[in-house]
Motif scaffolding. Structure first.
Motif, PDB file in Angstrom:
ATOM      1  N   VAL A  64       0.848  -1.207   0.000  1.00  0.00           N
ATOM      2  CA  VAL A  64       0.000   0.000   0.000  1.00  0.00           C
ATOM      3  C   VAL A  64       0.880   1.251   0.000  1.00  0.00           C
ATOM      4  O   VAL A  64       0.663   2.179  -0.778  1.00  0.00           O
ATOM      5  N   ALA A  65       1.896   1.259   0.861  1.00  0.00           N
ATOM      6  CA  ALA A  65       2.768   2.437   0.960  1.00  0.00           C
ATOM      7  C   ALA A  65       3.537   2.690  -0.344  1.00  0.00           C
ATOM      8  O   ALA A  65       3.571   3.809  -0.850  1.00  0.00           O
ATOM      9  N   VAL A  95       9.954   4.125   5.991  1.00  0.00           N
ATOM     10  CA  VAL A  95       8.819   3.201   6.062  1.00  0.00           C
ATOM     11  C   VAL A  95       9.309   1.769   6.297  1.00  0.00           C
ATOM     12  O   VAL A  95       8.752   1.035   7.123  1.00  0.00           O
ATOM     13  N   PHE A 133       0.251   2.254  -3.833  1.00  0.00           N
ATOM     14  CA  PHE A 133      -0.902   3.168  -3.796  1.00  0.00           C
ATOM     15  C   PHE A 133      -0.484   4.573  -3.363  1.00  0.00           C
ATOM     16  O   PHE A 133      -1.005   5.561  -3.860  1.00  0.00           O
ATOM     17  N   MET A 134       0.452   4.665  -2.424  1.00  0.00           N
ATOM     18  CA  MET A 134       0.895   5.987  -1.958  1.00  0.00           C
ATOM     19  C   MET A 134       2.071   6.499  -2.789  1.00  0.00           C
ATOM     20  O   MET A 134       2.601   7.568  -2.512  1.00  0.00           O
ATOM     21  N   GLU A 135       2.483   5.721  -3.756  1.00  0.00           N
ATOM     22  CA  GLU A 135       3.546   6.065  -4.707  1.00  0.00           C
ATOM     23  C   GLU A 135       4.876   6.389  -4.030  1.00  0.00           C
ATOM     24  O   GLU A 135       5.647   7.211  -4.518  1.00  0.00           O
ATOM     25  N   LEU A 136       5.121   5.715  -2.933  1.00  0.00           N
ATOM     26  CA  LEU A 136       6.373   5.941  -2.218  1.00  0.00           C
ATOM     27  C   LEU A 136       7.578   5.455  -3.028  1.00  0.00           C
ATOM     28  O   LEU A 136       8.702   5.915  -2.811  1.00  0.00           O
ATOM     29  N   LYS A 137       7.338   4.558  -3.951  1.00  0.00           N
ATOM     30  CA  LYS A 137       8.470   4.046  -4.748  1.00  0.00           C
ATOM     31  C   LYS A 137       9.079   5.144  -5.608  1.00  0.00           C
ATOM     32  O   LYS A 137      10.219   5.023  -6.045  1.00  0.00           O
ATOM     33  N   LYS A 138       8.310   6.232  -5.813  1.00  0.00           N
ATOM     34  CA  LYS A 138       8.845   7.359  -6.593  1.00  0.00           C
ATOM     35  C   LYS A 138       9.563   8.369  -5.689  1.00  0.00           C
ATOM     36  O   LYS A 138      10.163   9.308  -6.179  1.00  0.00           O
ATOM     37  N   ALA A 139       9.437   8.188  -4.380  1.00  0.00           N
ATOM     38  CA  ALA A 139       9.957   9.183  -3.437  1.00  0.00           C
ATOM     39  C   ALA A 139      11.456   9.029  -3.202  1.00  0.00           C
ATOM     40  O   ALA A 139      12.081   8.053  -3.649  1.00  0.00           O
ATOM     41  N   HIS A 140      12.011   9.996  -2.491  1.00  0.00           N
ATOM     42  CA  HIS A 140      13.426   9.972  -2.117  1.00  0.00           C
ATOM     43  C   HIS A 140      13.691   8.743  -1.234  1.00  0.00           C
ATOM     44  O   HIS A 140      12.807   8.306  -0.475  1.00  0.00           O
ATOM     45  N   TRP A 189      12.513   8.506   2.509  1.00  0.00           N
ATOM     46  CA  TRP A 189      11.134   8.148   2.867  1.00  0.00           C
ATOM     47  C   TRP A 189      10.905   6.652   2.718  1.00  0.00           C
ATOM     48  O   TRP A 189      10.198   6.037   3.527  1.00  0.00           O
ATOM     49  N   LYS A 190      11.522   6.082   1.684  1.00  0.00           N
ATOM     50  CA  LYS A 190      11.392   4.631   1.491  1.00  0.00           C
ATOM     51  C   LYS A 190      12.014   3.902   2.679  1.00  0.00           C
ATOM     52  O   LYS A 190      11.432   2.974   3.244  1.00  0.00           O
TER      53      LYS A 190
END
Lengths: 193, 81
Positions: free
Chosen positions: B48-49, B66, B52-59, B62-63
């Protein structure tokens, strides 16, 4: 609609915004610590926790998990459609997202009604104190999430909408946070004791 | 492409939910069942993180945050429980 895209790779701009992610981590730590405390207390009264856990309706919990996960899927689709400048689809997915939230609340209300009818209130024992506090706190988050999504829905339908992508993503992240919290709560409260 | 990705993630999440329900039904002992269920739910948490929350695109910060949270939480519950 304002579709200005931010660079998510930048440490200061995670998807949904840095402020919301700080809130998300605070919430996760709060719920996480409470759940760890629940596991610690279960060591003192393993029989009470086991027999109390058996009084919960796991099927309701499973259905609520499905409602929230499906709702999260529609939320992600709604953001995707918004980014593609397709407000009609975005609105439809947003409605389906909110439907998931309402179904969750409906089933939760039935569950709460059953518990109250059976006399399993907050003071019944340690397990039910945790059960009521944690699940009610989560329900409050769902209610707040639905209010936020409703305001996004209204913004989406305004003739001269000033809804920004950043706001839409932040609202979506808040909704997904409710999913995340439930994915921590459900296995601990309903399954492991 | 992304259309299918979200759908695949949803199907995986629902499959993991069914799998967790099966683990509950199977009589493999409370301790083993609890550990498997917790791992399955942590996988769902991360899916989900990250999707759906598109964390894989984040810095990466943040990855990592989590992942560290999920690991500490899972570790503590398994250790104490």
């Amino acid at each position: 609609m304002d579709l200005v895209k931010t660079d998510s790779k930048n440490i200061y701009y995670p998807p949904g915004g840095i402020l919301l992610w700080i809130i998300i981590f605070l919430e996760l730590f709060t719920f996480g610590m409470a759940l760890v405390a629940m596991v610690v207390y279960s060591k003192d009264e393993p029989e009470v926790f086991h027999s109390s856990r058996l009084l919960l309706n796991t099927t309701f919990g499973l259905f609520n998990t499905v409602f929230l996960l499906t709702s999260g899927f529609f939320m992600a689709k709604s953001v995707q459609s918004f980014k593609a400048n397709n407000s009609k689809k975005s609105s439809l997915y947003l409605k389906l997202t909110m439907l998931g939230g309402f179904l969750f609340l409906g089933l939760k209300s039935i569950e709460y009604y059953e518990k109250i009818e059976a006399g399993l209130s907050i003071g019944y024992n340690t397990f039910f104190s945790f059960y009521w506090m944690l699940t009610l706190f989560h329900v409050i988050h769902i209610l707040v999430g639905l209010v936020i999504l409703s305001s996004v829905y209204v913004g989406l339908h305004k003739k001269e909408s000033n809804l920004e992508l950043e706001d839409f993503e932040a609202s979506a992240s808040f909704w997904h946070m409710c999913d995340l919290i439930w994915l921590l709560l459900f296995p601990i409260i309903y399954l492991i004791f | 492409m992304k259309n299918h990705l979200y759908f695949k993630v949803l199907i995986s999440l629902l499959a993991l939910t069914i799998l967790a329900a099966l683990v509950v039904i199977l009589d493999i002992g409370l301790k083993a069942a609890s550990s498997i269920i917790l791992v399955l739910f942590m996988l769902k948490f991360l899916a989900v993180a990250f999707y759906f929350m598109e964390l894989k695109k984040a810095h990466v910060f943040w990855k990592s945050a989590v992942l560290i949270f999920a690991s500490i939480f899972l570790g503590l519950v398994l250790l104490i429980g």
